[in-house]
Design a protein around this motif. Structure first.
Motif, PDB file in Angstrom:
ATOM      1  N   PHE A 108     -28.534  -3.232  -1.521  1.00  0.00           N
ATOM      2  CA  PHE A 108     -28.688  -1.991  -0.757  1.00  0.00           C
ATOM      3  C   PHE A 108     -30.046  -1.353  -1.018  1.00  0.00           C
ATOM      4  CE2 PHE A 108     -23.979  -2.041  -1.489  1.00  0.00           C
ATOM      5  CZ  PHE A 108     -23.595  -2.199  -0.163  1.00  0.00           C
ATOM      6  N   ASN A 109     -30.612  -0.750   0.044  1.00  0.00           N
ATOM      7  CA  ASN A 109     -31.777   0.116  -0.086  1.00  0.00           C
ATOM      8  C   ASN A 109     -31.555   1.295   0.842  1.00  0.00           C
ATOM      9  OD1 ASN A 109     -34.290   1.244  -0.605  1.00  0.00           O
ATOM     10  ND2 ASN A 109     -35.272   0.073   1.032  1.00  0.00           N
ATOM     11  N   GLN A 110     -31.096   2.407   0.254  1.00  0.00           N
ATOM     12  CA  GLN A 110     -30.656   3.536   1.062  1.00  0.00           C
ATOM     13  C   GLN A 110     -29.661   3.042   2.109  1.00  0.00           C
ATOM     14  OE1 GLN A 110     -33.688   6.489   2.075  1.00  0.00           O
ATOM     15  NE2 GLN A 110     -35.191   5.290   0.905  1.00  0.00           N
ATOM     16  N   CYS A 111     -28.826   2.149   1.640  1.00  0.00           N
ATOM     17  CA  CYS A 111     -27.741   1.494   2.388  1.00  0.00           C
ATOM     18  C   CYS A 111     -28.267   0.404   3.314  1.00  0.00           C
ATOM     19  CB  CYS A 111     -26.888   2.502   3.141  1.00  0.00           C
ATOM     20  SG  CYS A 111     -26.048   3.653   1.998  1.00  0.00           S
ATOM     21  N   GLY A 112     -29.151   0.705   4.293  1.00  0.00           N
ATOM     22  CA  GLY A 112     -29.714  -0.321   5.144  1.00  0.00           C
ATOM     23  C   GLY A 112     -28.791  -0.739   6.287  1.00  0.00           C
ATOM     24  N   LEU A 113     -29.199  -1.829   6.977  1.00  0.00           N
ATOM     25  CA  LEU A 113     -28.485  -2.269   8.179  1.00  0.00           C
ATOM     26  C   LEU A 113     -27.686  -3.555   7.955  1.00  0.00           C
ATOM     27  CD1 LEU A 113     -31.255  -1.654  10.888  1.00  0.00           C
ATOM     28  CD2 LEU A 113     -29.490  -0.078  10.057  1.00  0.00           C
ATOM     29  N   ALA A 114     -27.671  -4.075   6.736  1.00  0.00           N
ATOM     30  CA  ALA A 114     -26.966  -5.337   6.479  1.00  0.00           C
ATOM     31  C   ALA A 114     -26.089  -5.213   5.239  1.00  0.00           C
ATOM     32  CB  ALA A 114     -27.960  -6.485   6.284  1.00  0.00           C
ATOM     33  N   ASN A 115     -24.851  -5.664   5.380  1.00  0.00           N
ATOM     34  CA  ASN A 115     -23.933  -5.863   4.244  1.00  0.00           C
ATOM     35  C   ASN A 115     -22.874  -6.861   4.691  1.00  0.00           C
ATOM     36  OD1 ASN A 115     -22.329  -5.843   1.978  1.00  0.00           O
ATOM     37  ND2 ASN A 115     -21.347  -3.898   2.479  1.00  0.00           N
ATOM     38  N   LEU A 116     -22.973  -8.082   4.192  1.00  0.00           N
ATOM     39  CA  LEU A 116     -22.048  -9.136   4.615  1.00  0.00           C
ATOM     40  C   LEU A 116     -20.849  -9.274   3.683  1.00  0.00           C
ATOM     41  CD1 LEU A 116     -24.654 -11.867   5.625  1.00  0.00           C
ATOM     42  CD2 LEU A 116     -23.596 -10.090   7.037  1.00  0.00           C
ATOM     43  N   ASN A 117     -20.741  -8.413   2.681  1.00  0.00           N
ATOM     44  CA  ASN A 117     -19.641  -8.527   1.725  1.00  0.00           C
ATOM     45  C   ASN A 117     -18.507  -7.548   1.978  1.00  0.00           C
ATOM     46  OD1 ASN A 117     -20.510 -10.714   0.288  1.00  0.00           O
ATOM     47  ND2 ASN A 117     -21.577  -9.530  -1.274  1.00  0.00           N
ATOM     48  N   SER A 118     -18.535  -6.825   3.073  1.00  0.00           N
ATOM     49  CA  SER A 118     -17.356  -6.077   3.472  1.00  0.00           C
ATOM     50  C   SER A 118     -16.398  -7.036   4.153  1.00  0.00           C
ATOM     51  CB  SER A 118     -17.724  -4.934   4.428  1.00  0.00           C
ATOM     52  OG  SER A 118     -18.455  -3.938   3.748  1.00  0.00           O
ATOM     53  N   SER A 119     -15.145  -6.644   4.255  1.00  0.00           N
ATOM     54  CA  SER A 119     -14.158  -7.512   4.908  1.00  0.00           C
ATOM     55  C   SER A 119     -13.691  -6.881   6.213  1.00  0.00           C
ATOM     56  CB  SER A 119     -12.958  -7.740   3.985  1.00  0.00           C
ATOM     57  OG  SER A 119     -12.321  -6.509   3.692  1.00  0.00           O
ATOM     58  N   PRO A 120     -13.242  -7.690   7.186  1.00  0.00           N
ATOM     59  CA  PRO A 120     -12.823  -7.153   8.482  1.00  0.00           C
ATOM     60  C   PRO A 120     -11.716  -6.128   8.378  1.00  0.00           C
ATOM     61  CG  PRO A 120     -13.055  -9.533   8.579  1.00  0.00           C
ATOM     62  CD  PRO A 120     -13.179  -9.145   7.149  1.00  0.00           C
ATOM     63  N   GLU A 121     -10.877  -6.198   7.361  1.00  0.00           N
ATOM     64  CA  GLU A 121      -9.747  -5.281   7.238  1.00  0.00           C
ATOM     65  C   GLU A 121     -10.188  -3.863   6.907  1.00  0.00           C
ATOM     66  OE1 GLU A 121      -9.913  -8.264   5.927  1.00  0.00           O
ATOM     67  OE2 GLU A 121      -8.440  -9.260   7.191  1.00  0.00           O
ATOM     68  N   ASP A 122     -11.465  -3.696   6.490  1.00  0.00           N
ATOM     69  CA  ASP A 122     -11.936  -2.367   6.115  1.00  0.00           C
ATOM     70  C   ASP A 122     -11.925  -1.387   7.270  1.00  0.00           C
ATOM     71  OD1 ASP A 122     -12.304  -3.352   3.632  1.00  0.00           O
ATOM     72  OD2 ASP A 122     -14.478  -3.601   3.798  1.00  0.00           O
ATOM     73  N   THR A 123     -11.944  -1.867   8.504  1.00  0.00           N
ATOM     74  CA  THR A 123     -12.017  -0.968   9.669  1.00  0.00           C
ATOM     75  C   THR A 123     -10.717  -0.208   9.881  1.00  0.00           C
ATOM     76  OG1 THR A 123     -11.361  -2.810  11.081  1.00  0.00           O
ATOM     77  CG2 THR A 123     -13.708  -2.398  10.855  1.00  0.00           C
ATOM     78  N   GLU A 124      -9.659  -0.559   9.147  1.00  0.00           N
ATOM     79  CA  GLU A 124      -8.397   0.162   9.295  1.00  0.00           C
ATOM     80  C   GLU A 124      -8.516   1.597   8.785  1.00  0.00           C
ATOM     81  OE1 GLU A 124      -5.486  -2.109   7.268  1.00  0.00           O
ATOM     82  OE2 GLU A 124      -5.648  -3.850   8.603  1.00  0.00           O
ATOM     83  N   SER A 125      -9.517   1.861   7.945  1.00  0.00           N
ATOM     84  CA  SER A 125      -9.735   3.214   7.444  1.00  0.00           C
ATOM     85  C   SER A 125     -11.043   3.755   8.011  1.00  0.00           C
ATOM     86  CB  SER A 125      -9.785   3.219   5.913  1.00  0.00           C
ATOM     87  OG  SER A 125     -10.184   4.488   5.443  1.00  0.00           O
ATOM     88  N   SER A 126     -11.029   5.007   8.414  1.00  0.00           N
ATOM     89  CA  SER A 126     -12.238   5.599   8.990  1.00  0.00           C
ATOM     90  C   SER A 126     -13.317   5.796   7.931  1.00  0.00           C
ATOM     91  CB  SER A 126     -11.880   6.955   9.631  1.00  0.00           C
ATOM     92  OG  SER A 126     -11.356   7.840   8.656  1.00  0.00           O
ATOM     93  N   GLN A 127     -12.951   5.741   6.643  1.00  0.00           N
ATOM     94  CA  GLN A 127     -13.922   5.942   5.574  1.00  0.00           C
ATOM     95  C   GLN A 127     -14.571   4.636   5.122  1.00  0.00           C
ATOM     96  OE1 GLN A 127     -14.779   9.023   4.542  1.00  0.00           O
ATOM     97  NE2 GLN A 127     -13.398   9.747   6.142  1.00  0.00           N
TER      98      GLN A 127
END
Length: 355
Positions: free
Chosen positions: A304-323
């Motif tokens: 991360f660099n001030q978060c940025g535009l790329a992160n491939l280590n999240s999982s598709p199931e994360d979208t179930e939560s708005s946070q």
């Protein structure tokens, strides 16, 4: 102690012998007295030149003999009593020492049993944790295996997979600590993160160059990719900072983004418990204040660099939560809208060096 015992026994025998000899001497004296009565000693007193003993000599001899017999008997009884008490003391000491040795032996046996049990539990725990058997190494990387063991070379492009966040049942959890991202986790036959230590050792070999290839699949099965030449990492003391060469592909260069504030090239790695994301004390993303990019991305690890535009280590199931956010490669868009990514594969391969 045994030496003392033998000395006492020898003294006892000598005393017995002495007493027996004295008894014989006294008996011999008595015999002589019976055979030849003692003449009274001469005396200067008396009318006839002889004076009688106040106590008869035979009675005196008998008294002396009885006294010596009594003394010898008492001494013998004392020596026998002392010998018995000495033997009992030695027996008690030896029994006490044997009891102490038995207790110590039992304690050692219990300790060995506990050590063996603990060793078995650790081994079983490691087996359950990793679920795979160690694989024998046949080279420094897949290309090295291909060059030296051609029968292992089964396809034209030899690759190492860094991570495969894709849909599986149950899905692999990427909300991990620094130690997990450093050592690696998951199953090599399915979803896994190879581990930053291993990747560093592979891509930082002397006189080698490596390419990073990222393959993306959207939920509507559209595919795209991004690749970077001269991919390598810093060591752990520099938090495995990422270094990327020339970009090529159809998904856009999300690692570098659209401006310098979004550039994640050269960024150190961050995890839920190690924060190197550059948000000090916080970052402003749109109208949102973010203190931790890992926290924003469901406690996952990334460069991360001030978060940025790329992160491939999240999982598709994360979208179930708005946070929580999903797999992110924000430069891959269709009609201005970022693709909804369901699977991604990161691979590295050795490329020819420039002579």
């Amino acid at each position: 102690m045994w030496t003392t015992y033998f000395i006492l026994l020898l003294l006892t025998l000598l005393l017995f012998s002495a007493c027996s000899e004295n008894s014989s001497n006294f008996s011999h004296s008595e015999t002589l007295n019976d055979e030849a009565p003692l003449k009274p000693p001469k005396s200067t007193v008396g009318a006839k030149g002889w004076d009688t003993c106040s106590i008869p000599c035979d009675i005196t001899v008998k008294l002396l003999r009885d006294e010596k017999h009594s003394i010898c008997g008492q001494l013998q009884q004392s020596l026998l009593a002392f010998g018995r008490s000495t033997r009992k003391l030695m027996r008690d000491v030896m029994e006490e020492q044997q009891r102490a040795l038995d207790i110590l032996s039992n304690q050692v046996a219990e300790l060995m049993t506990k050590v063996q049990t603990l060793s078995s539990e650790v081994q079983r725990s490691n087996t359950e944790m990793y679920g795979i058997k160690p694989v024998q190494s046949h080279g420094r990387d897949c290309s090295d295996i291909k060059d030296n063991l051609w029968q292992w070379y089964l396809k034209s492009q030899v690759e190492f997979t860094l991570s495969v966040p894709k849909t599986q049942n149950p899905p692999l959890r990427f909300s991990r600590s620094w130690a997990d991202y450093s050592d690696g986790f998951g199953n090599l036959a399915g979803e896994h993160w190879l581990g930053l230590k291993k990747v560093f050792q592979i891509v930082n070999q002397k006189d080698t160059r490596f390419q990073l290839h990222i393959a993306l699949v959207s939920k509507d099965d559209i595919t795209s990719y991004a690749s970077y030449d001269d991919f390598h990492l810093d060591n752990e003391t520099l938090f495995y900072g990422i270094h990327l060469g020339r970009y090529a592909g159809s998904a856009g260069d999300a690692f570098r983004g659209y401006d310098q504030d979004q550039n994640q090239d050269t960024a150190p790695f961050s995890a839920s418990d190690v924060d190197n994301d550059g948000c000090n004390p916080s970052c402003l993303l749109g109208n949102r204040t973010v203190e931790s990019c890992s926290g924003l991305h469901n406690q996952t690890g990334w460069w991360f660099n001030q978060c940025g535009l790329a992160n491939l280590n999240s999982s598709p199931e994360d979208t179930e939560s708005s946070q929580k956010t999903s797999i992110l490669w924000d430069t891959w868009r269709q009609n201005g809208v970022a693709h909804d990514i369901k699977a991604v594969t990161m691979k590295i391969r050795r490329i020819p060096t420039n002579n």
